[in-house]
Write a protein that holds these residues in place. Sequence first.
Motif, PDB file in Angstrom:
ATOM      1  N   SER A  20      36.576  47.597  37.568  1.00 33.83           N
ATOM      2  CA  SER A  20      37.988  47.338  37.266  1.00 33.83           C
ATOM      3  C   SER A  20      38.563  46.263  38.181  1.00 33.83           C
ATOM      4  N   LYS A  21      38.155  46.290  39.449  1.00 31.04           N
ATOM      5  CA  LYS A  21      38.650  45.292  40.405  1.00 31.04           C
ATOM      6  C   LYS A  21      38.217  43.885  39.973  1.00 31.04           C
ATOM      7  N   HIS A  35      48.104  40.577  39.588  1.00 31.39           N
ATOM      8  CA  HIS A  35      47.963  42.028  39.546  1.00 31.39           C
ATOM      9  C   HIS A  35      47.177  42.495  40.770  1.00 31.39           C
ATOM     10  N   ASP A  38      43.760  47.217  42.669  1.00 33.34           N
ATOM     11  CA  ASP A  38      43.615  48.620  42.262  1.00 33.34           C
ATOM     12  C   ASP A  38      44.433  48.961  41.007  1.00 33.34           C
ATOM     13  N   SER A  39      44.833  47.942  40.253  1.00 37.20           N
ATOM     14  CA  SER A  39      45.583  48.158  39.014  1.00 37.20           C
ATOM     15  C   SER A  39      44.749  48.961  38.022  1.00 37.20           C
ATOM     16  N   THR A  40      45.426  49.667  37.154  1.00 37.89           N
ATOM     17  CA  THR A  40      44.773  50.457  36.113  1.00 37.89           C
ATOM     18  C   THR A  40      44.472  49.562  34.919  1.00 37.89           C
ATOM     19  N   THR A  42      43.179  49.452  30.976  1.00 37.70           N
ATOM     20  CA  THR A  42      42.961  50.210  29.749  1.00 37.70           C
ATOM     21  C   THR A  42      42.231  49.308  28.769  1.00 37.70           C
ATOM     22  N   VAL A  64      46.852  46.040  31.558  1.00 36.20           N
ATOM     23  CA  VAL A  64      46.931  46.290  32.994  1.00 36.20           C
ATOM     24  C   VAL A  64      48.192  47.104  33.268  1.00 36.20           C
ATOM     25  N   ASN A  65      47.997  48.207  33.973  1.00 34.77           N
ATOM     26  CA  ASN A  65      49.097  49.079  34.379  1.00 34.77           C
ATOM     27  C   ASN A  65      49.974  49.518  33.205  1.00 34.77           C
ATOM     28  N   ASN A  66      49.353  49.748  32.066  1.00 39.54           N
ATOM     29  CA  ASN A  66      50.046  50.219  30.864  1.00 39.54           C
ATOM     30  C   ASN A  66      51.199  49.321  30.431  1.00 39.54           C
TER      31      ASN A  66
END
Length: 172
Positions: A20-21, A35, A38-40, A42, A64-66
């Motif tokens: 993810s990184k 970003h 450690d962003s989420t 999806t 990224v980050n919803n």
Amino acid sequence: YQETYHIYDKIFKKILTLSSKAVVNLINGLFGTNHLPDSTITYNWTEHVDDQLRRCLADTILTVNNQYSYHIEAQMTAEEDIVLRVFDYSYGHAQKRQILPSADQGGHTLFFPDARVIYLSSKSTVPDEYVLTLDFGEQGIFLYKVPTFKYLEHSIEELNQKKMIILVPFSL
């Protein structure tokens, strides 16, 4: 050619799932965003059926980050209709994320992902961006622009500096 295309396509899709990184770094490098590492991330379902009832699958649409969506298509060679495919895939994604009108709004809102086409091999015949003209009659003409990233025009040092090292396997 078809076998080579599928090999690169599968490799590209696979490397996007390994870290993810690294994916966040790729997005930051391609789109000029900041970003956090450690962003989420999806991974959005990008499969749909076209008018000829064929299964179509975009390379990837990531969120990224919803909140921020990015559409990345990887290509080996220039294709004249790539901008149409990117628009189609992006439109399909936007339909899934549409905002329905509330009592005080006049209509729906579609959020298209920011898009890029990465060319992994050819560079001479690839434009810096693709433009799709959308003519809505009296409402006006709008330009849908999709920039390109020509991998072979960037050095390993530049990719490293932009933290886009996830693409280094394509140097082989």
